[in-house]
Design a protein around this motif. Structure first.
Motif, mmCIF file in Angstrom:
data_model
loop_
_atom_site.group_PDB
_atom_site.id
_atom_site.type_symbol
_atom_site.label_atom_id
_atom_site.label_comp_id
_atom_site.label_asym_id
_atom_site.label_seq_id
_atom_site.Cartn_x
_atom_site.Cartn_y
_atom_site.Cartn_z
ATOM 1 N N ALA A 123 4.473 1.305 -2.841
ATOM 2 C CA ALA A 123 3.976 2.587 -3.338
ATOM 3 C C ALA A 123 5.128 3.507 -3.718
ATOM 4 O O ALA A 123 6.216 3.435 -3.151
ATOM 5 N N ARG A 124 4.875 4.361 -4.686
ATOM 6 C CA ARG A 124 5.837 5.397 -5.033
ATOM 7 C C ARG A 124 5.732 6.531 -4.021
ATOM 8 O O ARG A 124 4.793 6.588 -3.228
ATOM 9 N N SER A 125 6.680 7.438 -4.056
ATOM 10 C CA SER A 125 6.690 8.566 -3.125
ATOM 11 C C SER A 125 5.384 9.352 -3.237
ATOM 12 O O SER A 125 4.980 9.747 -4.332
ATOM 13 N N GLU B 221 2.408 8.279 -2.905
ATOM 14 C CA GLU B 221 1.290 7.497 -3.424
ATOM 15 C C GLU B 221 0.593 6.751 -2.292
ATOM 16 O O GLU B 221 1.234 6.151 -1.437
ATOM 17 N N LYS B 222 -0.737 6.782 -2.262
ATOM 18 C CA LYS B 222 -1.506 6.056 -1.254
ATOM 19 C C LYS B 222 -1.525 4.564 -1.603
ATOM 20 O O LYS B 222 -1.403 4.180 -2.769
ATOM 21 N N GLU C 212 -3.932 3.637 -4.324
ATOM 22 C CA GLU C 212 -3.487 4.152 -5.623
ATOM 23 C C GLU C 212 -2.444 3.221 -6.233
ATOM 24 O O GLU C 212 -2.451 2.953 -7.444
ATOM 25 N N ALA C 213 -1.536 2.740 -5.381
ATOM 26 C CA ALA C 213 -0.508 1.811 -5.862
ATOM 27 C C ALA C 213 -1.147 0.519 -6.382
ATOM 28 O O ALA C 213 -0.746 -0.009 -7.426
ATOM 29 N N ARG D 138 -2.807 1.145 -9.697
ATOM 30 C CA ARG D 138 -1.811 1.392 -10.742
ATOM 31 C C ARG D 138 -1.194 0.093 -11.240
ATOM 32 O O ARG D 138 -1.063 -0.125 -12.447
ATOM 33 N N TYR E 65 -2.770 16.499 0.481
ATOM 34 C CA TYR E 65 -2.758 15.045 0.641
ATOM 35 C C TYR E 65 -4.171 14.464 0.538
ATOM 36 O O TYR E 65 -4.383 13.413 -0.076
#
Length: 524
Positions: A313-315, A317-318, A321-322, A325, A521
């Motif tokens: 995951a990106r900073s 990011e849940k 969500e990752a 994506r 969040y």
């Protein structure tokens, strides 16, 4: 006799032009271990600053408790290198612990009361406070004793070259990442169908300290050993059973694995649906918060599953969500007990077997899985957890009763074909040797990890904790003799120091109140 998908795929992948596609499997290991004092009691000291800050050190952190360390290796395509990295991390940590030990088994040491188990602390930043409040919620929902159980997580991803070969063979002309995600989901379904075999072979928690039950009654037919240990005569992995990672609220969740969207939807419902069980616990809006929120799951990580689809995951990011994506990037296996016979908690033989088993799960046909079938896979696992070493044990396969030994024999016949293919591709012989050796465990439950463990306890008529303490001391000596291999001490000290600076930077950068941070969040 019709040729199965597994045979077809192995045949196609074995062509000279395709053979090297499987080379380059990437792995990473996360190994948990309780810190104990020299007497085998739970450490009450805070996480040592000399090994860095748990929030920001990517290789040495904590899980639920300040005393529950977690060692995380970088990704590597060399399993021997991965184990060397684990030894380096453990050696460095032990050098900073001033005589403390790493508990070498999954079930915790003697703990008189769960209130003795200190929650992990991650500093004063909003994200650090969120991590600790999440653990407060776990404590109030399930009890701290369950959270003190240690395990080993095995992460694996297959090379892009392998996926391209499979996609070409399949005649699939769609987007590669969609094919990869679907392939990993097929692997997960097959893994769940035959997860019980992992518990049979490598389960290593057939016994526990009676303090773990804290006076709770259980219907399990425990026998007593030593001064304060309990065991199941044919048990394999109590950590994975009703005494370990279970959640009555989660039992109603229907998280399924037939598509990425289905999986994500199931998890999203769980983190948005309120639970009647937790309404009396104050959430982060309260004066004295006892959990993040009152939903079935506080966050996605609370979902207990022996296997998870993952993407880095990106900073901010849940996890879901990752996944939405970028699709599934790798698989996390969470079903492994700490191996008491390995100073790293997992050995090379297990890694080789998992390579073969997971490749087998990926290559064989994987029909969609109904909720009823998924429930049956859990029932099979429960049977093996509690009585897997019973030679008469019966499981259910495709709605038909079958003996564990018959089913395991059928699986090993297929694993041998996968192992031969992988040996040829890599120019080695260890995959087939591993499968041949572990196949002998099917009719000899005393050879399994839990069988060996119980044989040693019973032969010495000794407590689980006494045995584990002796192992911990033995492994301390081994680590003292170990020469740094992948990392040197100066590098690990530098990482620790940098993590202290990084945590301070995060704390200094906060601009929102804790409540506003969590409002942000949790908003859709």
């Amino acid at each position: 006799m019709t040729c199965t998908q597994l045979q077809q795929r192995i045949s196609a992948l074995s062509a000279p032009s395709e053979l090297a596609a499987i080379v380059g499997i990437q792995r990473g290991i996360e190994r948990e271990a309780l810190r104990t004092n020299k007497q085998g009691g739970l450490s009450t000291r805070p996480h040592p600053v000399a090994i860095g800050c748990a929030l920001t050190n990517s290789m040495i952190t904590t899980d639920f408790s300040e005393a529950l360390l977690e060692f995380i290796t970088p990704v590597s395509d060399d399993p021997k290198e991965t184990l060397a990295q684990l030894r380096d991390l453990q050696k460095f940590t032990l050098e900073q612990l001033d005589g403390e030990l790493l508990w070498p088994v999954s079930m915790p040491c003697y703990i008189q009361n769960q209130d003795e188990i200190p929650l992990a602390q991650f500093g004063s930043s909003n994200i650090g406070r969120m991590k600790t409040l999440y653990r407060e919620g776990l404590k109030n929902r399930y009890g701290s004793m369950m959270q003190a159980i240690a395990g080993v997580h095995f992460n694996i991803s297959f090379p892009l070259s392998f996926w391209r070969s499979l996609q070409s063979q399949s005649g699939d002309s769609g987007e590669l990442q969609s094919f990869i995600s679907d392939g990993y989901l097929g692997l997960i379904r097959n893994f769940k169908r035959e997860l019980w075999l992992i518990s049979y072979l490598f389960g290593a928690s057939p016994a526990l300290c009676s303090s773990f039950l804290e006076g709770r009654k259980t219907d399990l037919p425990f026998k007593s050993l030593g001064k304060g240990s309990l065991y199941l005569e044919h048990g394999t992995a109590l950590r994975l059973g009703d005494l370990g990672y279970t959640n009555s609220a989660q039992s109603s969740l229907k998280v399924m694995y037939n598509s990425l969207e289905e999986y994500v939807d199931g998890l999203k419902k769980a983190i948005s649906l309120p639970s009647n069980l937790y309404q009396d616990l104050e959430d982060y809006h309260g004066a004295v918060p006892q959990q993040l929120n009152k939903n079935i799951l506080q966050i996605e990580n609370e979902f207990y599953s022996p296997i998870r689809p993952k993407r880095n995951a990106r900073s901010g990011e849940k996890p879901t969500e990752a996944l939405l994506r970028g699709g599934i990037e790798y698989i996390e296996i969470r079903a492994l007990d700490v191996n008491p016979f390995a100073d790293t908690g997992i050995d090379l033989q297990q890694i080789y077997f998992l390579d073969v088993f997971l490749t087998y799960c990926l290559l064989k046909a994987s029909p969609q899985m109904s909720w009823e079938e998924q429930t049956q896979t859990q029932e099979n696992l429960d049977q093996v957890v509690n009585q897997g070493r019973n030679p008469e044990l019966i499981l259910v396969r495709n709605a038909q009763e079958v003996s564990l030994t018959q089913w395991a024999g059928d699986i090993f016949a297929e694993l041998a074909k996968v192992a031969d293919y992988m040996d040829t591709a890599h120019g080695v012989s260890h995959y087939r040797e591993t499968v041949n050796e572990l196949a002998t465990w099917v009719d000899a439950p005393e050879k399994t990890t839990s069988g060996r463990y119980m044989a040693q306890l019973l032969a010495a008529n000794t407590d689980n904790g006494v045995f584990a303490l002796e192992l911990a001391k033995e492994y301390l000596e081994q680590h003292q003799k170990w020469q740094y291999h992948s990392f040197d001490k100066a590098y690990l000290q530098q990482q620790a120091e940098q993590s202290v600076v990084a945590q301070k930077d995060i704390e200094a950068a906060d601009t929102l109140s804790f409540e506003a941070f969590l409002d942000d969040y949790f908003k859709e």
